[in-house]
Design a protein around this motif. Structure first.
Motif, PDB file in Angstrom:
ATOM      1  N   PRO A  28       0.889  -1.223   0.034  1.00  0.00           N
ATOM      2  CA  PRO A  28      -0.070  -0.005  -0.025  1.00  0.00           C
ATOM      3  C   PRO A  28       0.712   1.060   0.017  1.00  0.00           C
ATOM      4  CG  PRO A  28      -0.895  -1.640   1.508  1.00  0.00           C
ATOM      5  CD  PRO A  28       0.603  -2.103   1.325  1.00  0.00           C
ATOM      6  N   LEU A  29       2.062   1.273   0.570  1.00  0.00           N
ATOM      7  CA  LEU A  29       2.869   2.268   0.499  1.00  0.00           C
ATOM      8  C   LEU A  29       3.500   2.659  -0.923  1.00  0.00           C
ATOM      9  CD1 LEU A  29       4.585   4.712   2.073  1.00  0.00           C
ATOM     10  CD2 LEU A  29       6.085   2.772   2.857  1.00  0.00           C
ATOM     11  N   PHE A  66      -5.002  -0.659  -1.682  1.00  0.00           N
ATOM     12  CA  PHE A  66      -3.838   0.008  -2.650  1.00  0.00           C
ATOM     13  C   PHE A  66      -4.437   1.568  -3.061  1.00  0.00           C
ATOM     14  CE2 PHE A  66      -3.728  -4.480  -3.441  1.00  0.00           C
ATOM     15  CZ  PHE A  66      -2.696  -4.765  -2.570  1.00  0.00           C
ATOM     16  N   GLY A  67      -5.584   1.997  -2.752  1.00  0.00           N
ATOM     17  CA  GLY A  67      -6.138   3.158  -3.065  1.00  0.00           C
ATOM     18  C   GLY A  67      -6.890   3.377  -4.118  1.00  0.00           C
ATOM     19  N   LYS A  68      -7.743   4.304  -4.716  1.00  0.00           N
ATOM     20  CA  LYS A  68      -8.610   4.589  -5.408  1.00  0.00           C
ATOM     21  C   LYS A  68      -8.268   4.570  -6.904  1.00  0.00           C
ATOM     22  CE  LYS A  68     -11.829   7.135  -2.710  1.00  0.00           C
ATOM     23  NZ  LYS A  68     -12.723   8.308  -2.679  1.00  0.00           N
ATOM     24  N   ASN A  69      -6.934   4.761  -7.085  1.00  0.00           N
ATOM     25  CA  ASN A  69      -5.961   4.730  -8.465  1.00  0.00           C
ATOM     26  C   ASN A  69      -5.928   3.208  -8.817  1.00  0.00           C
ATOM     27  OD1 ASN A  69      -5.879   7.300  -8.730  1.00  0.00           O
ATOM     28  ND2 ASN A  69      -4.042   7.515  -7.727  1.00  0.00           N
ATOM     29  N   TRP A  70      -6.179   2.321  -7.969  1.00  0.00           N
ATOM     30  CA  TRP A  70      -6.149   0.946  -8.419  1.00  0.00           C
ATOM     31  C   TRP A  70      -7.305   0.006  -8.247  1.00  0.00           C
ATOM     32  CZ3 TRP A  70      -0.844  -0.870  -9.650  1.00  0.00           C
ATOM     33  CH2 TRP A  70      -0.250   0.262  -9.422  1.00  0.00           C
ATOM     34  N   THR A 116       3.747   5.155  -9.529  1.00  0.00           N
ATOM     35  CA  THR A 116       2.481   5.224 -10.397  1.00  0.00           C
ATOM     36  C   THR A 116       2.407   3.734 -11.000  1.00  0.00           C
ATOM     37  OG1 THR A 116       3.673   5.783 -12.533  1.00  0.00           O
ATOM     38  CG2 THR A 116       2.974   7.584 -10.768  1.00  0.00           C
ATOM     39  N   THR A 163       2.295   1.648  -3.771  1.00  0.00           N
ATOM     40  CA  THR A 163       1.387   2.025  -4.798  1.00  0.00           C
ATOM     41  C   THR A 163       1.051   3.592  -4.524  1.00  0.00           C
ATOM     42  OG1 THR A 163      -0.657   1.366  -3.129  1.00  0.00           O
ATOM     43  CG2 THR A 163       0.243  -0.173  -4.910  1.00  0.00           C
ATOM     44  N   ARG A 164       1.487   3.922  -3.311  1.00  0.00           N
ATOM     45  CA  ARG A 164       1.000   5.551  -3.368  1.00  0.00           C
ATOM     46  C   ARG A 164       2.495   6.272  -3.494  1.00  0.00           C
ATOM     47  NH1 ARG A 164      -2.404   2.705  -0.213  1.00  0.00           N
ATOM     48  NH2 ARG A 164      -4.354   3.614  -0.042  1.00  0.00           N
TER      49      ARG A 164
END
Length: 445
Positions: free
Chosen positions: A34-35, A328-332, A41, A37-38
């Motif tokens: 998760p870190l 992993f965040g909304k981008n994923w 990119t 992926t932030r």
């Protein structure tokens, strides 16, 4: 009487030992993902995915597949001669790669036909040498059943990769940080394996001579003549989807696809790699002492893997988007959509690939080559035909192909376990008194 497959005994103990180290490595990998992926990119992950795909293909052939013969000799001295043979071939192969890249860098980048290929190709020879060297030492460790040493090495590899990628990503990171972490992890893992085996290598070192190296090279020539090409087709086929996506889709799509495959592989690799490594030792033992029991044993393992696969696929098919978006965040989120169908592909591989160690036996080397060539050709054809379609159609075609071809692969493996009276004289024999081990490059293909 032969022993039936059960959840008790040395096999499961060794699997659990290997899984302990793998768990440590994978837990850390999951924790830092998760870190990462932030920090990086999806396009950065696309570059990493392409680098690791090329590395996977080249490292398979770097030692001409002689490393898979380390398990086979009765005598540890012969086995160490094969280790030295494999290491020498790997160093020569990597040196030739480095020279070719130095002389033809621009031509290679142009031929790749994708913007994801860049100056990082200079890191490939080192990465290939480390990866191949690690596989050589894995075989040597498994021959001596040093499963705790393997577990430690895996933990060091995983932690080293994650820490380095995070450290190099500060600022923000680029794809070179991800690649640097990948190479560092392999370096630390290999160093750990070498350090833990200095005594066993020293004990057999007097047996290493140029004449015995040549003798073993001739004795196990089936591996470079047959297994090499089958493994090359097999490894290349495993990476074909990513190569095609890198050529016909965007860098972000490539990164999302590669990352999804990695995430799905983590929990399955945790189990399959350990099973593969221990299973090879068990299969060689049964082939020598009770070959008629091979089929029952293999089917028992297959049923166990099937029970694990079904709930795994259901989870990602139902909650893939939610899992990826939250962790992993909304981008994923799109990667979560990919996870549904790709979990089926990962599942069928997980059920069948560990069993392919049956085809590592010397008298079975030829049996899997036909399937591997067929798989490579049909997969390449299917994906190229669908390369102009939307990504969801492309993925559906890929998954359908996986289900059909791995069903055929399972049939080939089961057929290879058929007991034959008066088997070939050169079939693999590892006596019960030897400290034979197992290897696992067949885990997640």
């Amino acid at each position: 009487m032969h022993k039936k497959f059960s959840l008790k005994g040395e096999f499961v103990k060794n699997v659990i030992t290997l899984m302990t180290g793998t768990i440590a490595a994978q837990v850390f990998t999951v924790a830092v993902s998760p870190l990462l992926t932030r920090i990086y990119t999806p396009a950065d992950f696309g570059v990493l995915a392409l680098f690791t795909a090329i590395n996977a293909v080249l490292s398979i052939i770097a030692a001409a597949r002689y490393e898979t013969a380390i398990m086979l000799p009765r005598d540890d001295g012969d086995a160490l001669n094969i280790v030295m043979l494999s290491a020498s071939i790997t160093l020569c192969f990597s040196a030739l790669m480095q020279g070719a890249i130095f002389l033809f860098e621009d031509e290679i980048i142009s031929m790749a036909n994708t913007p994801l290929v860049g100056r990082w190709i200079y890191m490939l020879p080192l990465s290939v040498a480390l990866t191949s060297g690690t596989q050589i030492m894995i075989y040597w460790n498994n021959r001596g059943k040093k499963f705790r040493q393997l577990a430690t090495s895996r933990a060091i590899h995983g932690v080293g990769t994650g820490v380095t990628q995070c450290a190099l990503g500060y600022g923000p990171g680029t794809s070179l940080g991800l690649i640097g972490g990948h190479v560092t992890g392999h370096l630390l893992g290999l160093a750990s394996l070498i350090k833990g085996n200095l005594s066993s290598i020293a004990a057999s070192r007097p047996s290493v001579t140029r004449e015995r190296i040549k003798e073993n090279a001739r004795k196990y020539k089936r591996f470079p003549l047959f297994s090499l090409w089958g493994s090359l087709f097999d490894s290349s086929a495993s990476q074909v989807p990513l190569f095609v996506i890198a050529s016909f889709f965007s860098a972000s799509i490539t990164g999302l696809f590669g990352f999804t495959v990695k995430v799905l592989s983590l929990p399955l690799f945790l189990i399959s790699s350990a099973i593969s490594e221990v299973l090879y030792q068990k299969i060689t033992q049964l082939d020598n002492t009770n070959p008629s029991s091979l089929r029952r044993y293999i089917i028992g393992i297959f049923m166990l893997l099937s029970c694990i696969t079904v709930p795994f696929c259901l989870i990602f098919m139902t909650y893939g988007v939610e899992i990826f978006s939250f962790v992993f965040g909304k981008n994923w989120a799109l990667a979560g959509e990919f996870a549904g169908p790709l979990s089926i592909a990962a599942g069928v591989r997980f059920m069948v690939s560990p069993l392919s160690v049956v085809l590592y036996l010397n008298h079975n080397v030829k049996k899997g080559v036909g399937w591997q060539v067929t798989y490579f050709c049909t997969l390449t054809a299917v994906l190229l035909l669908c390369s102009q379609q939307k990504i969801n159609i492309f993925l559906d075609a890929f998954v359908a192909h996986e289900v059909v071809l791995f069903a055929i692969y399972f049939a080939v493996i089961v057929k290879a376990t058929k007991y034959r009276h008066g088997q070939d004289a050169d079939h693999t024999q590892i006596p019960l008194v030897s400290e034979a081990g197992a290897m696992g490059n067949a885990s997640v293909k």
